[in-house]
Every structure is written in C-alpha cells, then in structure tokens.
Design an enzyme around this catalytic site. Structure first.
Site, PDB file in Angstrom:
ATOM      1  CG  ASP A 523      -2.042   1.144   1.096  1.00 30.92           C
ATOM      2  OD1 ASP A 523      -1.670   2.078   0.674  1.00 30.92           O
ATOM      3  OD2 ASP A 523      -2.758   1.067   2.383  1.00 30.92           O
ATOM      4  CG  HIS A 524       3.222   3.956  -3.096  1.00 29.94           C
ATOM      5  ND1 HIS A 524       4.233   4.327  -2.289  1.00 29.94           N
ATOM      6  CD2 HIS A 524       3.651   4.140  -4.405  1.00 29.94           C
ATOM      7  CE1 HIS A 524       5.217   4.870  -2.921  1.00 29.94           C
ATOM      8  NE2 HIS A 524       4.763   4.862  -4.372  1.00 29.94           N
TER       9      HIS A 524
END
Ligand code: COA
Length: 551
Positions: A523-524
C-alpha cells in the site's frame, strides 16, 4: 373544516376497475389532485386524484377491491385554508415546485389529432408532440415503445430531456404502435409528428385491448403526464443493482406517484422489479429497491462500492451461446467483495526480486528424513514465514494499519502472518500467530494443519483474523511472477512464484543457482518504494543465507 367524500370519477368508459395501489394513509395531508389510489382496468391504469386540499380521514377500500364511477373510496377533511397548517405549507410548497416542473400537457383541442385513415374495424392515428410547457427543440433521450407494441392510454411513448427536467410523452390512445417517426437524439417541439398508432374501433378485433378513440381521449385528459426525473432533484444513483439491468427498450410500468417517489429517492425505475399486477412497480418496490441498494453500499457492494465508480452492466450472455447460472457461495461473494474493496481503496505497487535459495533448498532437502520421523514435510513456506517475520521486525513500517478517518497509523507489536490457501471452495487465509516466536518445524506443522482445516472447511473465524501481513505462494503450482492484491487493512503481501535454476554470474563465471521469484505488493500510502526495495532485499539476504534467520 368539513368532512367530504372522495368518489371515483368518470373512468373514461370502464365499468369496474381494480384498486391496485393505495398511495396515501389516513392522516396524510394532500393537495388537490394529489394521487389517492391507483386503479387498473383491462386497458389502462389511472390514478384517482384528491378532489381538493385537506387531510385524509378514512380510506374505505383496500387493494384488490373493485370500484366504479361514483363509489366512495375515502373521506377527507377539506382545509378551509390550504396554507393554514404546517403540513399544508409543505404540501403547498411541493405543489408549487411541481407546477414549476415542465409537464408535457396533452391539450384537448391542440393535440387531438384528426384520424388519418379508417380501414375496416381500425383506424390509424398520427400522434403529435403535445405542449412541452414552453420548451422547444427538446432532445429525445429514449424511445419507450417499439413498432408492434400494444399499449394503453398514458403509457410512455418517448422520453425527452429539457434543461430543467426529463419528461415522458404519454400515449393519448390505447392501441398498437405503428411507424415510429422519431429517433433518439431528435429534437422535438409541440406539434411535431411522433408516431403512428392503429386504434381498433368499437366492435373491432382488438377492442378488448384498446379504447375507442373518444374514450381514450377522455381518459387522456384525466390522467396527467409527469416529469420522470428532475435534474435538480436527482441524487447519485446507488451502483450495483440486485436486479438485472433491463434490456434496451424495456418499458417501466409505474404510475405518476411511484415515479415521483423514485425521483425523490434517486431510484432508477428501470432497475426496479415490479411486484404489482402485470409487474407494475408499486411504492413498496421502490422502497425495497432503495433499501437493498443502501445495504449493498454498506457491505461494499458487489458491483460498485458507493465510491462513485460505475458498476459493470452485464450483457445478456445467452445471445452469444448457451449459458447456465449458479448462485455464488457466501465465501466467493465475500472474497469478491474483499478483493474489490482492497483494489479500489489501496494504491498498489509491486516490487520484484529473486532470492537465491540454493543453500536453503539443500538444507530443506537434508531435513527430509527428520520430517518423515515427525510425520510431516518441510516445504519452503516455513522459511518464508520466518524471513517475513524477521523483515517485519526490522522494517516495522510494514507492520501497520492506516486509520484514515482518525488520521492515525496503527503500529502492531505482534507478528501474525496469514497464508493464502487454495481450496476447492475458494481462497482462504488462515493466520499463524506470533511467527517470530516459533521454530521452523512448529511453523511447518501449524501451516500444514491450518491449510488442511481450510480445505476441510473447518477453520474458525478467529483462525482467519488478526494478520499483519500475508504470504501467497503459488510456487508449488508455477509461474514466474504475479501482482498479489494487498489484504487490506494489512499494508503488504508477499507473492511467491516457482523457484527455478538460472545461470547467475559470480564475477568470474555463470553458476547454476536456484532462484525464488518474490513479488511484494504494498500500500503506497503506508510504505514508500525505497522501503519496499529494502524489504525484498532483506528477504533475499535472509533466504539466501538462512543462518541469518537465527541472528
Ligand atoms: N518453488 C518451487 N517449488 C515449490 C515452491 C516454490 N516457490 N513452493 C512449494 N514448492 C514445492 C514444495 O516444496 C512441494 O514440493 P515437494 O513435495 O517436492 O517438496 C510442492 O511444491 C507442493 O508444496 P505445497 O503442498 O503447495 O506446500 P507449500 O507449503 O509450499 O504451500 C500452501 C502450502 C497452503 C501455501 C499451498 O498449498 C497453497 O494453497 N498455495 C496456493 C495459494 C494461493 O492460491 N494463492 C493465490 C492467492 S491469489
């Protein structure tokens, strides 16, 4: 205040009609001409309007009753002054709004077309566009009938859309639709030719299904056409219908009161399943539809998620070949929802790397006899679990959840790892707790036991909860790389593909090495790219020299 009777007005020739819907309750305040109930004959359905403004004190009929002209259907207390009470004020405001809406009035004289020709027991009428309340050049957005359709008085013929409102032009006759003289996109003004209709004369062969021209015309003046949806009012449509999208050209059977309700609630009537007589949509259907849409939106929705992303409309697959339909299992439905939720909510990036597991494989194979003694098998999975636990401890930014509502990062002080297990019933993810505190044999035993439980549908809910991170290994099956979907609210997942021998340059020559492809999706929002590269770097070091797992 005086109590007055509400009587059935002239029904345009129909003797007895059936009450199919009661649109008010005792105690309701109404304005003159507000619909009280809907009746239906063999030929058409009509709403009976309130004879004046006031409060409904009694309804003396029920759905299914047969009524005729002059019958009393209820009582109302006429307001001395329609604006005298709060309710009256509300109702009056609504009425004023209604009046401001554009309504295509069928004018009795203007739009009464002269018969075009008579032939035997039937005649052909040319239907023209009625008054569009001052609007000109209003585009046709939908043709609601097809040539050959048998329709009743007031059935919608075409839908037009002005700057202010969407309106249906109703049929002034009952009969058969002939040539349609307009198409979608055409701009219409009052008096334009719309379509031709064949009307059976009294005693003609289709008399059962249609009115005589005069009767129909009389009825037409009683029942007023309604705007279908006001642009100002239209709410965002909930996505993801519990019903099949209708085929193009499907007609919506609903009275003006139901259409008004749908308009107010932002419900698309074309998606609502009618449960009234002849599949007519009644108010309860609209309420049930809106309720189901809200529930679906709260659960994440199977098609859309309430995030404004349009749902996917399915075509009728049977037009392409034979099909069969089966219900999704609860598990499949839940997995589909979870995947979609993650995919839509998480900005995914996948980092790839190869771990040299030549030495690890040698060690693993050397444990074969020990495994047989213990009655279990050592696969690469326990090593992966140990390596990931060590990486999560070293890079704790991977062991978090994001609480976007509270704008907080939740840091976890435990290391529980989920393992994706392929079962005949779908994907399941049991969770191994405190992986950092367990040895390789313990992890081998526990993962084998949980995988078996998953396949036997024996997992308890608690055994599938609490993971910080997930490993999904397709290595036993094959493939060189893939991009797994983060199991949100976790922030990363490791995909493992099939190890294979590859030539690796050692500075002097190529060496045959067993390389294990790793795909780390993250999850950036929580993890940056550099940390992801550090994570896979660390994994390759740990798996490349498993002695470091002990450090
Ligand atoms: N590369 C090469 N071989 C591998 C491997 C890899 N990355 N991973 C496992 N293998 C080998 C194993 O060593 C074993 O071979 P062996 O009998 O010669 O020792 C064989 O493949 C089968 O292993 P498996 O029974 O799958 O055990 P596992 O511990 O590796 O995996 C599960 C256990 C539960 C993860 C696995 O059975 C499974 O279900 N995987 C699918 C997960 C999935 O569907 N993910 C998709 C999510 S979208």
């Amino acid at each position: 205040m005086s109590e007055q009777e509400i009587k059935v007005p002239d029904l345009g020739g129909a003797d007895e009609v059936e009450v199919i819907e009661i649109t008010v309750s005792e105690g309701d305040s109404v304005q003159e001409e507000d619909p009280i109930l809907t009746v239906e004959s063999d030929k058409a359905s009509v709403e009976l309007p309130a004879p004046g403004a006031g409060k409904i004190t009694k309804i003396t009929v029920k759905v299914g009753d047969k009524v005729k002209e002059g019958d009393v259907v209820g009582l109302y207390e006429a307001s001395d002054d329609a604006g005298g009470s709060d309710a009256g004020d509300d109702a009056k405001e609504e009425k004023t709004e209604d009046k401001a809406e554009a309504k295509p009035e069928a004018k009795s004289e203007d739009s009464k077309p002269a018969p075009k020709k008579k032939s035997g027991g039937s005649r052909t009428e040319l239907v023209k566009v009625p008054s569009l309340d001052g609007f000109d050049d209003v585009p046709v957005i939908e043709i609601n009938v097809a040539e050959g359709d048998t329709i009743g008085v007031d059935d919608p013929l075409v839908t037009v859309e002005s700057d202010k409102a969407t309106m249906e032009i109703p049929s002034p006759y009952a009969g058969k639709v002939g040539k349609i003289l307009v198409k979608e996109g055409d701009k219409l003004s009052e008096g334009n030719d719309l379509l031709e209709m064949t009307i059976e004369e009294e005693g003609g062969e289709a008399d059962e299904a249609s009115d005589s021209g005069e009767q129909a015309q009389a009825k037409r003046q009683d029942s007023k056409p309604q705007p279908t949806s006001d642009k100002q009012e239209s709410a965002p449509q909930p996505q993801g219908s519990t019903y099949e999208p209708p085929a193009a050209g499907t007609k919506v059977h609903a009275g003006p009161a139901v259409r008004k309700l749908a308009r107010e609630l932002g419900a698309d009537l074309a998606r609502v399943k009618g449960t009234g007589p002849k599949n007519r949509i009644i108010k309860d259907d609209v309420h049930a539809y809106v309720k189901s849409q809200l529930q679906q939106a709260q659960q994440g929705g199977s098609v859309g998620t309430g995030s404004g992303i349009p749902g996917v409309k399915l075509p009728d697959f049977s037009q392409f070949g034979e099909i069969e339909r089966e219900s999704m299992s609860r598990m499949m439905f839940a997995t589909a929802n979870n995947m979609q939720r993650s995919w839509l909510n998480v900005p995914h990036v996948t980092q790839f790397d190869d771990a040299d597991i030549t030495e690890m494989e040698n060690f693993r194979k050397s444990q074969k006899a020990a495994g047989e003694k213990r009655g279990m098998k050592m696969t690469p999975l326990p090593f992966l679990l140990k390596a990931c636990a060590a990486a999560l401890a070293e890079l704790p930014q991977f062991n978090v959840a994001l609480d976007m509502e509270r704008k907080e990062v939740v840091r976890k002080k435990y290391i529980h790892i989920g393992i994706a297990v392929d079962t005949p019933n779908g994907l399941m993810v049991p969770v191994i707790r405190d992986v950092d505190q367990k040895g390789l044999w313990e992890l081998a035993a526990e993962s084998a036991e949980l995988a078996q439980k998953a396949r036997d549908k024996q997992l308890k809910p608690a055994e599938m909860q609490g993971a910080c991170f997930t490993i999904t290994s397709l290595g036993g099956i094959g493939g060189t790389a893939f991009t797994p979907i983060v199991n949100t609210p976790e922030v990363a997942i490791l995909g493992v593909s099939k190890a294979s021998m590859k030539p690796v340059w050692d500075g002097k020559e190529f060496q045959p090495r067993l390389l294990l492809p790793l795909s780390l999706s993250y999850d950036h929002r929580a993890v940056n790219g550099a940390d992801a590269a550090r994570f896979t770097n660390l994994l390759t070091q740990l798996l490349g020299d498993i002695r470091t797992l002990l450090l």
